[in-house]
Write an enzyme that holds these catalytic residues in place. Structure first.
Site, PDB file in Angstrom:
ATOM      1  N   LYS A 114       0.801  -1.221   0.000  1.00 21.76           N
ATOM      2  CA  LYS A 114       0.000   0.000   0.000  1.00 21.76           C
ATOM      3  C   LYS A 114       0.837   1.276   0.000  1.00 21.76           C
ATOM      4  O   LYS A 114       0.310   2.356  -0.214  1.00 21.76           O
ATOM      5  CB  LYS A 114      -0.939  -0.007   1.204  1.00 21.76           C
ATOM      6  CG  LYS A 114      -1.997  -1.069   1.106  1.00 21.76           C
ATOM      7  CD  LYS A 114      -2.810  -0.858  -0.144  1.00 21.76           C
ATOM      8  CE  LYS A 114      -4.147  -1.508  -0.023  1.00 21.76           C
ATOM      9  NZ  LYS A 114      -5.113  -0.991  -0.936  1.00 21.76           N
TER      10      LYS A 114
HETATM   11  C1  LIG Z   1      -2.314  -6.901   3.954  1.00 19.56           C
HETATM   12  C2  LIG Z   1      -3.003  -6.606   2.682  1.00 19.56           C
HETATM   13  N1  LIG Z   1      -3.154  -7.526   1.757  1.00 19.56           N
HETATM   14  C3  LIG Z   1      -3.785  -7.289   0.585  1.00 19.56           C
HETATM   15  C4  LIG Z   1      -4.313  -6.087   0.305  1.00 19.56           C
HETATM   16  C5  LIG Z   1      -5.078  -5.885  -0.983  1.00 19.56           C
HETATM   17  O1  LIG Z   1      -4.709  -4.806  -1.743  1.00 19.56           O
HETATM   18  P1  LIG Z   1      -5.740  -4.021  -2.637  1.00 19.56           P
HETATM   19  O2  LIG Z   1      -6.455  -3.034  -1.750  1.00 19.56           O
HETATM   20  O3  LIG Z   1      -4.906  -3.344  -3.645  1.00 19.56           O
HETATM   21  O4  LIG Z   1      -6.705  -4.985  -3.239  1.00 19.56           O
HETATM   22  C6  LIG Z   1      -4.194  -5.134   1.278  1.00 19.56           C
HETATM   23  C7  LIG Z   1      -4.806  -3.886   1.159  1.00 19.56           C
HETATM   24  O5  LIG Z   1      -4.947  -3.169   2.145  1.00 19.56           O
HETATM   25  C8  LIG Z   1      -3.520  -5.389   2.485  1.00 19.56           C
HETATM   26  O6  LIG Z   1      -3.370  -4.468   3.443  1.00 19.56           O
END
Ligand SMILES: Cc1ncc(COP(=O)(O)O)c(C=O)c1O
Length: 618
Positions: A134
């Site tokens: 992020k």
């Molecule tokens: C730990 C974690 N995994 C996966 C994601 C997924 O990312 P996206 O929001 O781009 O789908 C996030 C998003 O906050 C996350 O914090």
């Protein structure tokens, strides 16, 4: 403006396009106002709201996208700025330059254990400066808003997030000098809260169970704050095109480059000098695409990637990466991962479940974020907490990758999906964040056992002799309970007199309402929240652990390492006159560490004196 709803935007029919329209406007171009105008409008709407109908002022995070991207569309038609990647200097100007260019690591032991023939590669996003994938979108959203003149020195950034976007934004805010307020559901770990606080962010927690469109949700509360705080902006990861674009422009390009082993930069330099000849030799070895555009011929690198697996939260990661990879590797298969209890997966039947909550953080939602393009996902996989956390622990133990829970989610899906790949094929898995965020959660054996994700028998450590004995072995005295109407003063006297620190509060029928503890009463009285004459029902404590007589002492000791006591409960089935029945939990006792220690030491003493007397007889 990214965060100020124009009058049109408050209606569902005027969605904010993540990829089409004005990139930096984040709203319909024709509705774009200056920040001052918008704030004035916002104030007016707020006043109207206060005095008349309680109309809410917010933009839904699930408006349909108006993005014009399609696999066939020409690049030159794109409304977006392309942010090109640059080589990092030896001394970085600040830590934000350490976002992106994360390592791709071969997974060696897990594929063998699961009998996979293909190669599994992990894109380790926890090497970003703030510790997660992020960081990329946080920096891109901030810098795009700065470039558009929306975000100005001294402004406030507000964001509803599951934590990692918050950390990325707080990091950018710390370096660039913005005020940062992060609104986050209670479920998210204390580690994230502590990191945010250390970065100088202000934190607001919201109930995890609140629906996304309720005023109490993290989205709802963020909008309320935005409407109250002057010069504040919600960059809005759910709708902001900079979110998927960050991955389209950087994460995906890195994957292609890493899967070729040759950098795009060097290809470009060669091309300038030796045009056709190098194009030919690269074609042989690297499968470079040679395309013609208005600006002239350009190299487009096609990576050797056959499958990509990623979890979805806002969907920015999977959308941005998948779009670029589908353009460059036409046969690639994109696997999206969504936890049971979330509704992002397709087809819809996949989402049917009784589960409403899950422990893995950062993925899954109860709405479809605007930036998530589900058309680029070929297959969805529904994940569960148990396999996710156990796979994360395996990634740590077997591969040395200190990743978080959603990394396990993605890898667990990958080992299923990649079974269809042959030898020589390649699957890339996104590992979004690190164990730093979950030290008190799935890293702890006790937490895993308590949550039911690990059986005690599976733990490698040798257990003491008393571990599997049942709670019945303990010498528990009759429980002391109080009715909810008893005053705090009287309860304190009763507890002192009997030498207890806490007592269960039960109703007339014996049903457990909660616990009252000396500590809780004391802090509430000292904080002026209650008076001594108030009934204990005002200070009921509900975060206690329950245990039954058939549970073992091992489970009790795990609870007591974190909590001061456990409530021993007994389930009763009560039949009513009409023949119907209901289950009731009744108090059997309260156990503390002293009870367990007394039992263990008394047994030891008994054993010692028995062996001494046999010695004497011999
Ligand atoms: C730990 C974690 N995994 C996966 C994601 C997924 O990312 P996206 O929001 O781009 O789908 C996030 C998003 O906050 C996350 O914090």
């Amino acid at each position: 403006m990214p965060s100020v709803p124009s009058s049109k935007e408050t209606t569902v029919n005027s969605p904010v396009c993540p990829h089409a329209g004005k990139l930096h406007g984040f709203s319909n171009g024709e509705n774009l106002k200056t920040e001052e105008e918008s704030q004035e409008a916002a104030r007016n709407i707020q006043i109207k709201t206060k005095n008349s109908s309680p109309e809410r002022k917010w933009i839904r995070p699930d408006l349909p996208s108006r993005c014009t991207w399609s696999l066939e569309a020409s690049k030159s038609d794109s409304p977006h700025t392309q942010v090109s990647r640059t080589v990092a200097p030896a001394i970085l100007p600040n830590i934000l330059n350490k976002i992106g260019d994360t390592p791709m690591v071969r997974i060696n032991n897990i594929p063998k254990a699961f009998g996979l023939k293909c190669e599994i590669l992990a894109k380790c996003e926890f090497f970003n400066a703030g510790g997660s994938v992020k960081d990329r979108i946080s920096l891109r959203m901030v810098e795009d808003a700065e470039r558009a003149g929306i975000l100005k020195p001294g402004d406030t950034i507000i964001e509803p997030t599951s934590g990692n976007t918050g950390i990325g934004l707080a990091l950018a805010a710390a370096v660039k000098g913005y005020r940062c307020i992060i609104v986050m559901p209670e479920k998210m770990s204390m580690e994230k809260v502590d990191v945010l606080r250390a970065l100088g962010a202000e934190i607001v927690r919201t109930p995890t169970s609140a629906r996304f469109d309720s005023p109490e949700s993290h989205v709802g509360v963020a909008w309320r704050l935005k409407n109250e705080i002057p010069n504040s902006h919600i960059l809005d990861q759910y709708r902001n095109p900079s979110n998927p674009l960050a991955h389209y422009d950087t994460t995906a390009e890195e994957i292609l480059e890493q899967c070729e082993g040759t950098s795009i930069l060097s290809c470009k330099i060669y091309r300038n000098f030796f045009n056709g000849i190098i194009a030919f030799s690269l074609k042989l070895t690297l499968e470079v695409h040679w395309k013609s555009s208005q600006q002239g011929s350009v190299f487009l690198l096609t990576g050797k990637v056959d499958m990509l697996v990623a979890g979805a939260g806002t969907g920015g990661t999977i959308t941005g990466i998948a779009r670029k990879l589908k353009e460059r590797c036409p046969n690639i298969k994109i696997i999206g991962v969504d936890p049971e209890g979330s509704i992002l997966a397709e087809p819809e039947e996949l989402n049917k479940t009784d589960k409403t909550q899950y422990e893995v953080e950062g993925i899954g939602y109860d709405f479809i974020p605007t930036v998530l393009d589900r058309s680029v996902v070929d297959t969805w996989y529904k994940s569960n907490d148990e396999e996710s956390f156990n796979m994360s622990r395996l990634l740590i133990r077997e591969e040395g990758l200190l990743c978080g829970g959603s990394s396990g989610t993605a890898m667990a899906a990958a080992v299923h999906a990649a079974k269809e790949l042959k030898e020589g094929q390649r699957c890339v898995v996104i590992l979004p964040d690190s164990i730093r965020n979950y030290m008190s959660k799935f890293l702890s054996d006790k937490w895993m056992v308590q949550k039911g994700f690990l059986r005690e028998e599976d733990l490698m450590v040798k257990k003491p002799w008393w571990w599997n004995l049942k709670l019945q072995c303990l010498n528990m005295s009759a429980p002391l309970t109080v009715l909810p109407t008893v005053s705090c003063q009287k309860t304190i006297q009763i507890l002192k007199h009997n030498g207890f620190d806490q007592a269960p509060v039960v109703d007339d029928t014996g049903l457990i309402l909660g616990m009252v503890t000396l500590g809780n009463m004391l802090s509430s009285i000292l904080a002026g929240k209650i008076n001594l004459s108030d009934p204990v029902s005002k200070v009921l404590y509900k975060q206690f652990k329950q245990i039954t007589l058939t549970d073992n002492l091992g489970k009790l000791s795990s609870i007591l390492e974190i909590d001061h006591f456990a409530l021993v409960v007994h389930e009763q089935i009560q039949y009513l006159t009409d023949g119907s029945h209901s289950k009731k939990q009744m108090v059997f006792g309260v156990v503390t560490a002293v009870d367990l220690l007394n039992f263990v030491t008394a047994r030891k003493r008994q054993e010692r004196s028995m062996s001494e007397s046999t010695d004497e007889l011999n």
